[in-house]
Write an enzyme that holds these catalytic residues in place. Structure first.
Site, mmCIF file in Angstrom:
data_model
loop_
_atom_site.group_PDB
_atom_site.id
_atom_site.type_symbol
_atom_site.label_atom_id
_atom_site.label_comp_id
_atom_site.label_asym_id
_atom_site.label_seq_id
_atom_site.Cartn_x
_atom_site.Cartn_y
_atom_site.Cartn_z
ATOM 1 N N LEU A 46 8.140 -6.118 -7.813
ATOM 2 C CA LEU A 46 8.117 -5.684 -9.220
ATOM 3 C C LEU A 46 9.086 -4.519 -9.418
ATOM 4 C CD1 LEU A 46 4.231 -5.917 -9.674
ATOM 5 C CD2 LEU A 46 5.960 -7.581 -10.406
ATOM 6 N N GLN A 97 10.394 -8.868 6.529
ATOM 7 C CA GLN A 97 9.936 -8.298 5.262
ATOM 8 C C GLN A 97 11.119 -7.579 4.628
ATOM 9 O OE1 GLN A 97 7.206 -4.681 3.962
ATOM 10 N NE2 GLN A 97 5.971 -6.224 4.994
ATOM 11 N N ASP A 149 -0.567 -5.124 3.482
ATOM 12 C CA ASP A 149 0.602 -4.595 4.181
ATOM 13 C C ASP A 149 0.568 -3.074 4.181
ATOM 14 O OD1 ASP A 149 3.515 -4.945 5.162
ATOM 15 O OD2 ASP A 149 3.651 -3.452 3.557
ATOM 16 N N TYR A 203 9.217 -7.612 -0.441
ATOM 17 C CA TYR A 203 8.624 -6.329 -0.831
ATOM 18 C C TYR A 203 9.260 -5.807 -2.117
ATOM 19 C CZ TYR A 203 12.295 -3.252 1.425
ATOM 20 O OH TYR A 203 13.445 -2.589 1.789
ATOM 21 N N TYR A 237 3.413 5.370 6.018
ATOM 22 C CA TYR A 237 2.875 5.633 4.684
ATOM 23 C C TYR A 237 1.869 6.791 4.718
ATOM 24 C CZ TYR A 237 4.959 1.069 3.567
ATOM 25 O OH TYR A 237 5.826 0.018 3.405
ATOM 26 N N THR A 257 0.813 -1.242 0.000
ATOM 27 C CA THR A 257 0.000 0.000 0.000
ATOM 28 C C THR A 257 0.840 1.283 0.000
ATOM 29 O OG1 THR A 257 -0.119 0.071 2.423
ATOM 30 C CG2 THR A 257 -1.870 -1.153 1.281
ATOM 31 N N TRP A 258 2.143 1.152 -0.143
ATOM 32 C CA TRP A 258 3.020 2.329 -0.117
ATOM 33 C C TRP A 258 2.593 3.303 -1.219
ATOM 34 C CZ3 TRP A 258 8.867 2.335 -1.800
ATOM 35 C CH2 TRP A 258 9.482 3.505 -1.321
HETATM 36 P P1 NAP Z 1 6.234 -3.008 -6.353
HETATM 37 O O1 NAP Z 1 5.080 -3.756 -5.825
HETATM 38 O O2 NAP Z 1 7.488 -3.715 -6.683
HETATM 39 O O3 NAP Z 1 5.822 -2.190 -7.672
HETATM 40 C C1 NAP Z 1 4.716 -1.337 -7.700
HETATM 41 C C2 NAP Z 1 4.612 -0.780 -9.126
HETATM 42 O O4 NAP Z 1 4.330 -1.858 -10.038
HETATM 43 C C3 NAP Z 1 3.491 0.232 -9.291
HETATM 44 O O5 NAP Z 1 3.974 1.230 -10.181
HETATM 45 C C4 NAP Z 1 2.372 -0.572 -9.930
HETATM 46 O O6 NAP Z 1 1.551 0.220 -10.757
HETATM 47 C C5 NAP Z 1 3.154 -1.540 -10.781
HETATM 48 N N1 NAP Z 1 2.415 -2.786 -11.014
HETATM 49 C C6 NAP Z 1 1.804 -3.577 -10.116
HETATM 50 N N2 NAP Z 1 1.268 -4.656 -10.719
HETATM 51 C C7 NAP Z 1 1.537 -4.518 -12.039
HETATM 52 C C8 NAP Z 1 1.227 -5.306 -13.169
HETATM 53 N N3 NAP Z 1 0.562 -6.452 -13.056
HETATM 54 N N4 NAP Z 1 1.656 -4.868 -14.390
HETATM 55 C C9 NAP Z 1 2.336 -3.713 -14.520
HETATM 56 N N5 NAP Z 1 2.677 -2.923 -13.472
HETATM 57 C C10 NAP Z 1 2.272 -3.334 -12.235
HETATM 58 O O7 NAP Z 1 6.632 -1.777 -5.404
HETATM 59 P P2 NAP Z 1 6.488 -1.309 -3.913
HETATM 60 O O8 NAP Z 1 5.234 -0.573 -3.725
HETATM 61 O O9 NAP Z 1 7.769 -0.621 -3.600
HETATM 62 O O10 NAP Z 1 6.496 -2.644 -3.019
HETATM 63 C C11 NAP Z 1 5.325 -3.353 -2.664
HETATM 64 C C12 NAP Z 1 4.939 -3.113 -1.219
HETATM 65 O O11 NAP Z 1 5.959 -3.559 -0.326
HETATM 66 C C13 NAP Z 1 4.768 -1.637 -0.824
HETATM 67 O O12 NAP Z 1 3.610 -1.065 -1.361
HETATM 68 C C14 NAP Z 1 4.832 -1.726 0.662
HETATM 69 O O13 NAP Z 1 3.593 -2.178 1.207
HETATM 70 C C15 NAP Z 1 5.945 -2.772 0.851
HETATM 71 N N6 NAP Z 1 7.277 -2.150 1.044
HETATM 72 C C16 NAP Z 1 7.882 -2.309 2.256
HETATM 73 C C17 NAP Z 1 9.119 -1.714 2.484
HETATM 74 C C18 NAP Z 1 9.786 -1.901 3.817
HETATM 75 O O14 NAP Z 1 10.759 -1.194 4.111
HETATM 76 N N7 NAP Z 1 9.315 -2.814 4.630
HETATM 77 C C19 NAP Z 1 9.766 -0.971 1.482
HETATM 78 C C20 NAP Z 1 9.138 -0.856 0.240
HETATM 79 C C21 NAP Z 1 7.903 -1.457 0.027
HETATM 80 P P3 NAP Z 1 0.148 0.855 -10.278
HETATM 81 O O15 NAP Z 1 0.316 1.248 -8.842
HETATM 82 O O16 NAP Z 1 -0.067 1.963 -11.226
HETATM 83 O O17 NAP Z 1 -0.932 -0.226 -10.406
#
Ligand code: NAP
Length: 280
Positions: free
Chosen positions: A193, A162, A47, A190, A52, A20-21
């Protein structure tokens, strides 16, 4: 959707959940629709974190899961600067109130901070006894830090670590993943993608993802998710603000890559060991 244990004797949780970031501001209304579409597809692990949008995203989650709280595996995180004993308990209360619930399924320390880990873990255990959290875990902990947490908490207490994990960033395979496999700690991948930076179809890696996807009538993003899930200790939480992305991500759970395909991806996205555990 396939489920995997969230830690030793932990609850079985769907392998693909929802990040949900950055689901804040202009993205909020669309993100609520995406989270709901993801729930319809079985991505019940959500998550979030107090960090956030400085709490705004927890309120977004509250709206998205309204009426479905009991079906959701809800995770939030304490900001390290708040992670003293009293600070952790107060932060949890604030998260519960923003999320509109009386308990979290898992509560994480967002990354290692300056407050003594003993205090944070003591607060987590108090919260478990009070029924405010059902389990607790860590985030961005490397193997030596996991070992330290394990020495404080004991067997079977740490539900998950995580960490950053995707085709292009495989550092956790060196020490974190083996440590977690050995100790029954779930690894939650995390940014699976690449947090919006996905291999270009013009690169060798991008071509491999495309060709493997075509062979399965899948998409490269789905192949990237199946790749991180190839080891059974791993679950993942892609973030999608667009409902069509959420549906596509959920459907990656049924994708099984052959050994040959996995070897090809491992060769084209080699493991590069770093001195420090990478995080974003
Ligand atoms: P991610 O999930 O690797 O990538 C998100 C990006 O991918 C967004 O631009 C999304 O687009 C795109 N996307 C998603 N599904 C897709 C698909 N099927 N086809 C094409 N593009 C797609 O990035 P993230 O948000 O950094 O990581 C996921 C989650 O992990 C976070 O939201 C957060 O909850 C958690 N996180 C935790 C930490 C930590 O320190 N613990 C750090 C970073 C992240 P749209 O949004 O436009 O759909």
């Amino acid at each position: 959707m396939e489920r995997r244990p969230f830690g030793k004797n932990g609850e079985l949780v769907p392998v693909i959940g929802q990040g949900t970031w950055r689901m804040e501001g202009d993205e909020r209304a669309l993100a609520i629709r995406a989270l709901r579409a993801g729930l319809e597809e079985g991505m019940m692990h959500i998550d979030t974190a107090e960090m956030y949008g400085s709490g705004e995203v927890e309120e977004t989650v509250r709206e998205a899961i309204a009426g479905r709280r009991d079906e959701v595996f809800l995770v939030s995180k304490v900001w390290p600067q708040n992670a003293t004993y009293e600070g952790t308990i107060a932060a949890c209360d604030r998260s519960l109130s923003r999320l509109g619930t009386d308990r979290l399924d898992c509560y994480l320390l967002h990354w290692p901070g300056h407050h003594p880990l003993e205090e944070t873990i003591r607060a987590f255990e108090t919260l478990v006894r009070a029924g405010k959290i059902r389990s607790w875990g860590l985030s961005n902990f490397d193997a030596p830090r996991l070992e330290k947490a394990f020495a404080i908490a004991g067997e079977g207490r740490i539900a998950c670590d995580q960490v950053l994990y995707n085709v292009g960033e495989r550092s956790i395979e060196q020490a974190v993943l083996p440590w977690c496999e050995q100790h029954g700690v779930a690894v939650v991948a995390y940014s699976p993608l690449g947090s919006g930076v996905f291999p270009s179809p013009r690169s060798a890696g991008g071509r491999a993802l495309l060709e493997i996807a075509a062979a399965h009538e899948a998409t490269p993003h789905q192949v990237a998710l199946a790749f991180v899930l190839r080891r059974p200790a791993v679950l993942t939480i892609p973030k999608a603000s667009r409902p069509e992305h959420a549906v596509e991500d959920a459907r990656a759970a049924g994708l099984r890559l052959s050994l040959e395909e996995l070897r090809r991806l491992e060769a084209v996205f080699p493991l590069r060991v770093k001195r420090e555990l990478p995080m974003i």
